[in-house]
Write a protein that holds these residues in place. Structure first.
Motif, PDB file in Angstrom:
ATOM      1  N   ALA A 283      34.441  -1.608  -6.765  1.00 56.47           N
ATOM      2  CA  ALA A 283      35.250  -1.730  -7.985  1.00 56.47           C
ATOM      3  C   ALA A 283      36.339  -2.778  -7.839  1.00 56.47           C
ATOM      4  CB  ALA A 283      35.878  -0.386  -8.319  1.00 56.47           C
ATOM      5  N   ASN A 284      36.648  -3.439  -8.923  1.00 55.94           N
ATOM      6  CA  ASN A 284      37.772  -4.376  -8.960  1.00 55.94           C
ATOM      7  C   ASN A 284      38.994  -3.605  -9.452  1.00 55.94           C
ATOM      8  OD1 ASN A 284      39.634  -6.382  -9.277  1.00 55.94           O
ATOM      9  ND2 ASN A 284      38.372  -7.687 -10.593  1.00 55.94           N
ATOM     10  N   LEU A 285      39.875  -3.246  -8.518  1.00 54.92           N
ATOM     11  CA  LEU A 285      41.082  -2.493  -8.842  1.00 54.92           C
ATOM     12  C   LEU A 285      42.325  -3.324  -8.569  1.00 54.92           C
ATOM     13  CD1 LEU A 285      39.929   0.908  -7.300  1.00 54.92           C
ATOM     14  CD2 LEU A 285      40.397   0.497  -9.721  1.00 54.92           C
ATOM     15  N   ARG A 286      42.166  -4.647  -8.658  1.00 59.88           N
ATOM     16  CA  ARG A 286      43.285  -5.547  -8.398  1.00 59.88           C
ATOM     17  C   ARG A 286      44.423  -5.271  -9.384  1.00 59.88           C
ATOM     18  NH1 ARG A 286      41.474 -10.318  -5.626  1.00 59.88           N
ATOM     19  NH2 ARG A 286      42.951 -11.656  -6.725  1.00 59.88           N
ATOM     20  N   GLY A 287      45.595  -4.945  -8.846  1.00 59.76           N
ATOM     21  CA  GLY A 287      46.759  -4.731  -9.688  1.00 59.76           C
ATOM     22  C   GLY A 287      46.704  -3.494 -10.560  1.00 59.76           C
ATOM     23  N   ALA A 288      45.752  -2.593 -10.312  1.00 63.89           N
ATOM     24  CA  ALA A 288      45.626  -1.378 -11.133  1.00 63.89           C
ATOM     25  C   ALA A 288      46.794  -0.435 -10.857  1.00 63.89           C
ATOM     26  CB  ALA A 288      44.308  -0.678 -10.843  1.00 63.89           C
ATOM     27  N   TYR A 289      47.206   0.274 -11.882  1.00 64.99           N
ATOM     28  CA  TYR A 289      48.283   1.260 -11.757  1.00 64.99           C
ATOM     29  C   TYR A 289      47.639   2.620 -11.467  1.00 64.99           C
ATOM     30  CZ  TYR A 289      51.200  -2.356 -13.809  1.00 64.99           C
ATOM     31  OH  TYR A 289      51.867  -3.534 -14.042  1.00 64.99           O
ATOM     32  N   LEU A 290      47.673   3.007 -10.194  1.00 66.97           N
ATOM     33  CA  LEU A 290      47.057   4.247  -9.755  1.00 66.97           C
ATOM     34  C   LEU A 290      48.115   5.251  -9.320  1.00 66.97           C
ATOM     35  CD1 LEU A 290      44.144   2.542  -7.846  1.00 66.97           C
ATOM     36  CD2 LEU A 290      43.812   4.223  -9.668  1.00 66.97           C
TER      37      LEU A 290
ATOM     38  N   ASP B 190      35.100   7.477  -3.325  1.00 73.64           N
ATOM     39  CA  ASP B 190      34.439   6.468  -2.499  1.00 73.64           C
ATOM     40  C   ASP B 190      34.952   5.099  -2.933  1.00 73.64           C
ATOM     41  OD1 ASP B 190      32.813   4.799  -1.044  1.00 73.64           O
ATOM     42  OD2 ASP B 190      30.950   5.872  -1.517  1.00 73.64           O
ATOM     43  N   LEU B 191      35.808   4.509  -2.096  1.00 76.35           N
ATOM     44  CA  LEU B 191      36.427   3.221  -2.413  1.00 76.35           C
ATOM     45  C   LEU B 191      35.937   2.116  -1.485  1.00 76.35           C
ATOM     46  CD1 LEU B 191      39.886   4.830  -2.974  1.00 76.35           C
ATOM     47  CD2 LEU B 191      38.848   3.306  -4.658  1.00 76.35           C
ATOM     48  N   ARG B 192      34.796   2.314  -0.894  1.00 78.37           N
ATOM     49  CA  ARG B 192      34.249   1.282  -0.029  1.00 78.37           C
ATOM     50  C   ARG B 192      33.962   0.008  -0.824  1.00 78.37           C
ATOM     51  NH1 ARG B 192      29.255   4.278   2.530  1.00 78.37           N
ATOM     52  NH2 ARG B 192      29.284   5.186   0.436  1.00 78.37           N
ATOM     53  N   LEU B 193      34.305  -1.127  -0.237  1.00 79.73           N
ATOM     54  CA  LEU B 193      34.109  -2.444  -0.832  1.00 79.73           C
ATOM     55  C   LEU B 193      34.951  -2.672  -2.087  1.00 79.73           C
ATOM     56  CD1 LEU B 193      30.230  -2.888  -0.481  1.00 79.73           C
ATOM     57  CD2 LEU B 193      32.019  -3.749   1.042  1.00 79.73           C
ATOM     58  N   ALA B 194      35.870  -1.765  -2.390  1.00 80.36           N
ATOM     59  CA  ALA B 194      36.737  -1.959  -3.553  1.00 80.36           C
ATOM     60  C   ALA B 194      37.834  -2.950  -3.218  1.00 80.36           C
ATOM     61  CB  ALA B 194      37.343  -0.625  -3.978  1.00 80.36           C
ATOM     62  N   ASP B 195      38.219  -3.750  -4.198  1.00 73.15           N
ATOM     63  CA  ASP B 195      39.321  -4.702  -4.050  1.00 73.15           C
ATOM     64  C   ASP B 195      40.595  -4.007  -4.523  1.00 73.15           C
ATOM     65  OD1 ASP B 195      41.184  -6.727  -4.122  1.00 73.15           O
ATOM     66  OD2 ASP B 195      39.897  -8.156  -5.179  1.00 73.15           O
ATOM     67  N   LEU B 196      41.540  -3.813  -3.599  1.00 74.52           N
ATOM     68  CA  LEU B 196      42.767  -3.078  -3.905  1.00 74.52           C
ATOM     69  C   LEU B 196      44.005  -3.957  -3.825  1.00 74.52           C
ATOM     70  CD1 LEU B 196      41.837   0.145  -1.930  1.00 74.52           C
ATOM     71  CD2 LEU B 196      42.143  -0.008  -4.409  1.00 74.52           C
ATOM     72  N   ILE B 197      43.835  -5.244  -3.926  1.00 71.41           N
ATOM     73  CA  ILE B 197      44.982  -6.136  -3.819  1.00 71.41           C
ATOM     74  C   ILE B 197      45.980  -5.844  -4.951  1.00 71.41           C
ATOM     75  CG2 ILE B 197      44.024  -8.015  -5.216  1.00 71.41           C
ATOM     76  CD1 ILE B 197      45.218  -9.982  -3.166  1.00 71.41           C
ATOM     77  N   GLY B 198      47.211  -5.554  -4.568  1.00 71.00           N
ATOM     78  CA  GLY B 198      48.257  -5.317  -5.553  1.00 71.00           C
ATOM     79  C   GLY B 198      48.178  -4.006  -6.298  1.00 71.00           C
ATOM     80  N   ALA B 199      47.218  -3.140  -5.972  1.00 71.59           N
ATOM     81  CA  ALA B 199      47.105  -1.854  -6.668  1.00 71.59           C
ATOM     82  C   ALA B 199      48.300  -0.970  -6.307  1.00 71.59           C
ATOM     83  CB  ALA B 199      45.806  -1.155  -6.294  1.00 71.59           C
ATOM     84  N   ASP B 200      48.850  -0.296  -7.302  1.00 67.58           N
ATOM     85  CA  ASP B 200      50.007   0.578  -7.085  1.00 67.58           C
ATOM     86  C   ASP B 200      49.508   1.980  -6.767  1.00 67.58           C
ATOM     87  OD1 ASP B 200      52.370   2.023  -7.122  1.00 67.58           O
ATOM     88  OD2 ASP B 200      53.209   0.904  -8.803  1.00 67.58           O
ATOM     89  N   LEU B 201      49.620   2.365  -5.502  1.00 64.58           N
ATOM     90  CA  LEU B 201      49.091   3.641  -5.038  1.00 64.58           C
ATOM     91  C   LEU B 201      50.180   4.672  -4.770  1.00 64.58           C
ATOM     92  CD1 LEU B 201      46.394   2.278  -2.550  1.00 64.58           C
ATOM     93  CD2 LEU B 201      45.975   3.357  -4.766  1.00 64.58           C
ATOM     94  N   ARG B 202      51.346   4.484  -5.356  1.00 67.75           N
ATOM     95  CA  ARG B 202      52.427   5.439  -5.128  1.00 67.75           C
ATOM     96  C   ARG B 202      52.011   6.851  -5.541  1.00 67.75           C
ATOM     97  NH1 ARG B 202      57.342   2.927  -8.263  1.00 67.75           N
ATOM     98  NH2 ARG B 202      55.602   2.046  -9.480  1.00 67.75           N
ATOM     99  N   ASP B 203      52.101   7.758  -4.585  1.00 69.19           N
ATOM    100  CA  ASP B 203      51.790   9.173  -4.802  1.00 69.19           C
ATOM    101  C   ASP B 203      50.342   9.418  -5.216  1.00 69.19           C
ATOM    102  OD1 ASP B 203      54.364  10.074  -4.130  1.00 69.19           O
ATOM    103  OD2 ASP B 203      55.087   9.752  -6.161  1.00 69.19           O
ATOM    104  N   ALA B 204      49.478   8.440  -5.021  1.00 65.36           N
ATOM    105  CA  ALA B 204      48.059   8.646  -5.301  1.00 65.36           C
ATOM    106  C   ALA B 204      47.484   9.594  -4.249  1.00 65.36           C
ATOM    107  CB  ALA B 204      47.304   7.329  -5.286  1.00 65.36           C
TER     108      ALA B 204
END
Length: 283
Positions: free
Chosen positions: A213-220, A229-243
């Protein structure tokens, strides 16, 4: 062939050295993140602080007076911050080891330079990772040129750095990193929904198949990613606070950083990419 192998070996040695330089070394820094940056009273910070004003917890030796109890003291925001080595670069290289207390006339410029170099070092972190990705081998020459140019910029004089259009450089590098991402995510073998910049705050994604998945910059923020399952996912800049990442599989995910991991909530079952460590506050 021998010359090529020798060059490749030198590149690997340089990449290893750069990797070490991209880790914060507070002992070699003049407390720049504690002085140069602003923060506001919130769930992350117990007090307000203006940019250029040293934190009240900063000691004269540039160490944090409450480092071992930051979370319980209301400064959890400090525990998820990383300068990617910019602090020691500015302190020891850009300003030659002379701190802003010894030379107060340098303080304003030093504090202005730090966030610029921090952005450049973050790009170096992503570029260094991209060069380890076999799927992006066709881009390695371009990635290495971008890395070399970014490193050159970090070695500029203070006068040059404060005037640097870092946003323009970041856009150029980001375009190259996106191409890298597309090559890596293609390994998932199927087209995934583009969630770039998506508002997924509090989303129920328990057990979700987010491979590639393309999760670049996503608000999570506070999203439930338990067992996802986040294998091969792009997480650049994703906000994972308290995820919630309990039991989630992030092996093979790309451009995930330690600050993002530190801001999330995982457990012993959370699987992380190589080079990232399980935070002490995780269960």
């Amino acid at each position: 062939m021998n010359v090529q192998r020798e060059d490749q070996g030198q590149d690997r040695d340089q990449d290893r050295d750069r990797g070490q330089d991209l880790q914060g070394d507070c002992g070699s820094c003049f407390g720049l993140c504690c002085a140069a940056l602003p923060f506001s009273r919130s769930a992350d910070f117990a007090i307000d602080k203006d940019a250029g004003t040293p934190c009240s917890n900063l000691r004269t030796d540039f160490r944090c007076g409450i480092h071992t109890r930051l979370r319980e003291s209301g400064f959890s925001g400090c525990t998820v911050y990383d300068c990617f080595g910019a602090g020691q670069k500015v302190s020891q290289v850009t300003f030659g080891g002379t701190d802003w207390r010894q030379a107060p006339d340098t303080a304003q410029q030093m504090f202005a330079v730090f966030p610029v170099v921090r952005q450049l070092h973050e790009l170096l972190r992503y570029l260094a990772e991209a060069l380890t990705l076999k799927s992006a081998r066709s881009l390695h020459a371009e990635l290495r040129r971008a890395l070399d140019e970014t490193e050159r910029l970090t070695l500029s004089t203070p006068d040059v750095l404060v005037k640097l259009d870092v946003s323009a450089h970041r856009q150029e590098v980001s375009a190259l990193l996106l191409r890298t991402s597309e090559l890596v995510r293609a390994e998932a073998g199927r087209k995934k929904k583009d969630r770039r910049g998506a508002d997924l705050m509090g989303a129920r994604l328990r057990g979700a198949d987010l491979r590639g998945a393309n999760l670049r910059g996503a608000y999570l923020i506070a999203a439930d990613l338990t067992g996802a399952d986040l294998r091969l996912a792009d997480l650049i800049g994703a906000d994972l606070r308290d995820a919630a990442l309990a039991g989630a599989d992030l092996t093979g995910s790309i451009f995930l950083t330690q600050p993002q991991v530190n801001a999330a909530k995982g457990d012993a079952g959370t699987r992380l990419p190589p080079g990232l460590t399980r935070p002490a506050h995780w269960e």
